[in-house]
Design a protein around this motif. Structure first.
Motif, PDB file in Angstrom:
ATOM      1  N   THR A 219      -6.115 -11.660  27.055  1.00  0.00           N
ATOM      2  CA  THR A 219      -6.564 -12.530  25.835  1.00  0.00           C
ATOM      3  C   THR A 219      -7.980 -12.553  26.292  1.00  0.00           C
ATOM      4  OG1 THR A 219      -4.421 -13.526  25.326  1.00  0.00           O
ATOM      5  CG2 THR A 219      -6.460 -14.339  24.557  1.00  0.00           C
ATOM      6  N   LEU A 220      -8.278 -13.069  27.458  1.00  0.00           N
ATOM      7  CA  LEU A 220      -9.587 -13.446  27.842  1.00  0.00           C
ATOM      8  C   LEU A 220     -10.534 -12.062  27.867  1.00  0.00           C
ATOM      9  CD1 LEU A 220      -9.064 -16.057  30.501  1.00  0.00           C
ATOM     10  CD2 LEU A 220     -10.057 -16.512  28.047  1.00  0.00           C
ATOM     11  N   ALA A 221      -9.878 -10.876  28.252  1.00  0.00           N
ATOM     12  CA  ALA A 221     -10.656  -9.737  28.512  1.00  0.00           C
ATOM     13  C   ALA A 221     -10.813  -9.179  27.147  1.00  0.00           C
ATOM     14  CB  ALA A 221      -9.721  -8.953  29.547  1.00  0.00           C
ATOM     15  N   LEU A 222     -10.385  -9.197  26.160  1.00  0.00           N
ATOM     16  CA  LEU A 222     -10.177  -8.565  24.986  1.00  0.00           C
ATOM     17  C   LEU A 222     -11.362  -9.187  23.893  1.00  0.00           C
ATOM     18  CD1 LEU A 222      -6.313  -7.288  24.004  1.00  0.00           C
ATOM     19  CD2 LEU A 222      -8.485  -5.945  24.851  1.00  0.00           C
ATOM     20  N   PRO A 223     -12.349  -8.514  23.678  1.00  0.00           N
ATOM     21  CA  PRO A 223     -13.116  -8.960  22.829  1.00  0.00           C
ATOM     22  C   PRO A 223     -12.632  -9.316  21.225  1.00  0.00           C
ATOM     23  CG  PRO A 223     -13.940  -6.730  23.229  1.00  0.00           C
ATOM     24  CD  PRO A 223     -12.927  -7.355  24.392  1.00  0.00           C
ATOM     25  N   ASP A 224     -11.521  -8.146  21.080  1.00  0.00           N
ATOM     26  CA  ASP A 224     -10.990  -8.231  19.922  1.00  0.00           C
ATOM     27  C   ASP A 224     -10.064  -9.367  19.431  1.00  0.00           C
ATOM     28  OD1 ASP A 224     -12.151  -5.944  18.857  1.00  0.00           O
ATOM     29  OD2 ASP A 224     -10.587  -4.782  19.448  1.00  0.00           O
ATOM     30  N   ALA A 225      -9.693 -10.137  20.409  1.00  0.00           N
ATOM     31  CA  ALA A 225      -8.958 -11.371  20.572  1.00  0.00           C
ATOM     32  C   ALA A 225      -9.853 -12.448  19.929  1.00  0.00           C
ATOM     33  CB  ALA A 225      -8.533 -11.682  21.666  1.00  0.00           C
ATOM     34  N   SER A 226     -10.816 -12.419  19.698  1.00  0.00           N
ATOM     35  CA  SER A 226     -11.490 -13.554  19.087  1.00  0.00           C
ATOM     36  C   SER A 226     -11.375 -13.964  17.878  1.00  0.00           C
ATOM     37  CB  SER A 226     -13.278 -13.252  19.544  1.00  0.00           C
ATOM     38  OG  SER A 226     -13.575 -12.133  18.518  1.00  0.00           O
ATOM     39  N   PRO A 227     -11.542 -15.196  17.077  1.00  0.00           N
ATOM     40  CA  PRO A 227     -11.115 -15.424  15.862  1.00  0.00           C
ATOM     41  C   PRO A 227     -11.917 -14.627  14.928  1.00  0.00           C
ATOM     42  CG  PRO A 227     -11.466 -17.392  17.155  1.00  0.00           C
ATOM     43  CD  PRO A 227     -11.773 -16.301  18.021  1.00  0.00           C
ATOM     44  N   LYS A 228     -12.940 -14.160  15.049  1.00  0.00           N
ATOM     45  CA  LYS A 228     -13.796 -13.493  13.848  1.00  0.00           C
ATOM     46  C   LYS A 228     -13.413 -12.220  13.751  1.00  0.00           C
ATOM     47  CE  LYS A 228     -16.946 -11.618  17.583  1.00  0.00           C
ATOM     48  NZ  LYS A 228     -18.507 -11.404  17.893  1.00  0.00           N
ATOM     49  N   SER A 229     -12.291 -11.644  14.576  1.00  0.00           N
ATOM     50  CA  SER A 229     -11.734 -10.286  14.441  1.00  0.00           C
ATOM     51  C   SER A 229     -10.285 -10.281  14.069  1.00  0.00           C
ATOM     52  CB  SER A 229     -11.964  -9.342  15.567  1.00  0.00           C
ATOM     53  OG  SER A 229     -11.461 -10.068  16.806  1.00  0.00           O
ATOM     54  N   THR A 230      -9.880 -11.615  13.678  1.00  0.00           N
ATOM     55  CA  THR A 230      -8.262 -11.815  13.608  1.00  0.00           C
ATOM     56  C   THR A 230      -7.907 -11.191  12.232  1.00  0.00           C
ATOM     57  OG1 THR A 230      -8.810 -13.769  12.738  1.00  0.00           O
ATOM     58  CG2 THR A 230      -8.272 -13.843  14.957  1.00  0.00           C
ATOM     59  N   GLU A 231      -6.747 -10.624  12.200  1.00  0.00           N
ATOM     60  CA  GLU A 231      -6.042 -10.195  11.138  1.00  0.00           C
ATOM     61  C   GLU A 231      -4.961 -11.376  10.754  1.00  0.00           C
ATOM     62  OE1 GLU A 231      -6.837  -7.860   9.420  1.00  0.00           O
ATOM     63  OE2 GLU A 231      -8.171  -6.992  10.684  1.00  0.00           O
ATOM     64  N   PHE A 232      -4.364 -12.157  11.795  1.00  0.00           N
ATOM     65  CA  PHE A 232      -3.413 -13.312  11.291  1.00  0.00           C
ATOM     66  C   PHE A 232      -3.611 -14.390  12.230  1.00  0.00           C
ATOM     67  CE2 PHE A 232      -1.191 -10.363  14.238  1.00  0.00           C
ATOM     68  CZ  PHE A 232      -0.510 -11.316  14.961  1.00  0.00           C
ATOM     69  N   ALA A 233      -3.052 -15.522  11.831  1.00  0.00           N
ATOM     70  CA  ALA A 233      -3.100 -16.562  12.673  1.00  0.00           C
ATOM     71  C   ALA A 233      -1.751 -17.209  13.056  1.00  0.00           C
ATOM     72  CB  ALA A 233      -4.202 -17.746  11.887  1.00  0.00           C
ATOM     73  N   LEU A 234      -1.242 -17.821  14.028  1.00  0.00           N
ATOM     74  CA  LEU A 234      -0.085 -18.416  14.327  1.00  0.00           C
ATOM     75  C   LEU A 234      -0.510 -19.945  14.858  1.00  0.00           C
ATOM     76  CD1 LEU A 234       3.073 -18.660  14.260  1.00  0.00           C
ATOM     77  CD2 LEU A 234       2.785 -17.635  16.602  1.00  0.00           C
ATOM     78  N   VAL A 235      -0.363 -20.786  14.116  1.00  0.00           N
ATOM     79  CA  VAL A 235      -0.845 -22.116  14.271  1.00  0.00           C
ATOM     80  C   VAL A 235       0.308 -23.274  14.447  1.00  0.00           C
ATOM     81  CG1 VAL A 235      -2.231 -24.172  13.427  1.00  0.00           C
ATOM     82  CG2 VAL A 235      -2.982 -21.840  13.014  1.00  0.00           C
ATOM     83  N   LYS A 236       0.272 -23.818  15.562  1.00  0.00           N
ATOM     84  CA  LYS A 236       1.258 -24.952  15.839  1.00  0.00           C
ATOM     85  C   LYS A 236       0.771 -25.936  15.031  1.00  0.00           C
ATOM     86  CE  LYS A 236       4.247 -27.182  19.534  1.00  0.00           C
ATOM     87  NZ  LYS A 236       4.642 -27.038  21.013  1.00  0.00           N
TER      88      LYS A 236
END
Length: 304
Positions: free
Chosen positions: A22-39
């Motif tokens: 997750t830290l290594a992938l730039p695509d994991a940042s919120p600006k590139s998200t396709e969905f969200a899972l929130v607790k």
């Protein structure tokens, strides 16, 4: 004991790997998200059985460039799972249901996502049904297309034939049919040509959800299937969950017994808002009855 230690070690190891990726992938940042899972944390939520997990699944109608976690939700499904018996229930809520949105007065229930994001939508749906979700999952319909495609499509039993001139001109025939990624989204979104409009659309969304879960369950035994799915998801997702909890949720979903899944839709009358918009006046007593059923063991004995 040895088996348990190995299982814990596997979870911890996977958690470390997921965190690093997750830290290594730039695509994991919120600006590139396709969905969200929130607790979400609902301090005023009524207690439910400790073996029951409740997840609100939301399809966002966000257009390109819009924040999909703060637009109107196009599909609302409360999924409740019993982690001990592997039974589950799905309660569909028509998006035009006219309810009180905390802090914003009466409006269509899907507007809660626009006003306050996943947390407020979860609270609003929870107030209607009487069971507040522990997690809220919001996705763009485009990602649903990709997910179903990744699964190789899904099979459903369509209760009656229907079509839509824009989304599916040739329509869907009655009986057992195979849905591609695009078809799954079209099947879930068509409303105007259905006999009961939003109520039938919500039922169709439940059919697709059940088919996706059944496909995941059928493949869960394959080495690396769950791990690959979680890793792929994390490259497109915003979440406030730690990786180990995310993996656990994926396991919980995969372990649901498709034969133990029951789905219902909250019914209601048709009305008109003060602004002239068509709305659904939900049968609150029916919604609360469903909530009382799933609170105990995540099962629905009747729809009411």
């Amino acid at each position: 004991m040895k088996r348990r230690i190995l299982r814990v070690a596997k979870l911890v190891s996977l958690g470390v790997v997921l965190a690093l990726i997750t830290l290594a992938l730039p695509d994991a940042s919120p600006k590139s998200t396709e969905f969200a899972l929130v607790k979400v944390h609902q301090a005023d939520a009524a207690a439910i059985n400790q073996n029951v997990i409740s997840i609100l699944a939301v399809g966002s109608d966000a257009r390109p460039g819009e924040n999909f976690t703060h637009t109107r939700g196009d599909a609302l499904q409360l999924v409740t799972i019993n982690t001990k018996t592997h039974a589950a229930s799905i309660i569909g809520v028509p998006r035009d249901s006219w309810v009180d949105i905390p802090g914003h007065g009466n409006d269509k229930i899907n507007a809660a996502l626009y006003y306050g994001g996943p947390e407020l939508l979860g609270r609003t749906v929870g107030n209607l049904i009487g069971v507040h979700p522990k997690y809220v999952f919001v996705t763009r319909f485009q990602y649903l297309t990709q997910m179903v495609h990744w699964l190789g499509g899904v099979d459903v039993r369509n209760p009656y034939a229907f079509s839509d001139v824009s989304l599916k001109p040739k329509g869907f025939k009655a009986g057992r049919i195979h849905l591609s990624g695009y078809d799954a989204v079209a099947y879930s979104r068509i409303r105007h040509t259905l006999p009961r409009g939003d109520f039938d659309r919500s039922a169709h969304q439940e059919i697709v959800l059940k088919a996706i879960q059944a496909k995941v369950s059928a493949n869960a035994h394959k080495p690396g299937f769950i791990e690959h799915g979680v890793l792929d998801a994390m490259s497109h997702m915003y979440t406030n969950l730690p990786p180990v909890e995310l993996f656990r949720l994926a396991q919980v979903m995969a372990q649901v017994d498709p034969s133990k899944v029951r789905a219902c839709v909250v019914q209601g009358g048709i009305g008109v808002s003060s602004g002239g918009a068509s709305i659904v006046l939900p049968y609150v007593a029916q919604a609360r009855d469903m909530g009382n059923q799933i609170r105990k063991d995540a099962t629905l004995s009747h729809c009411g």
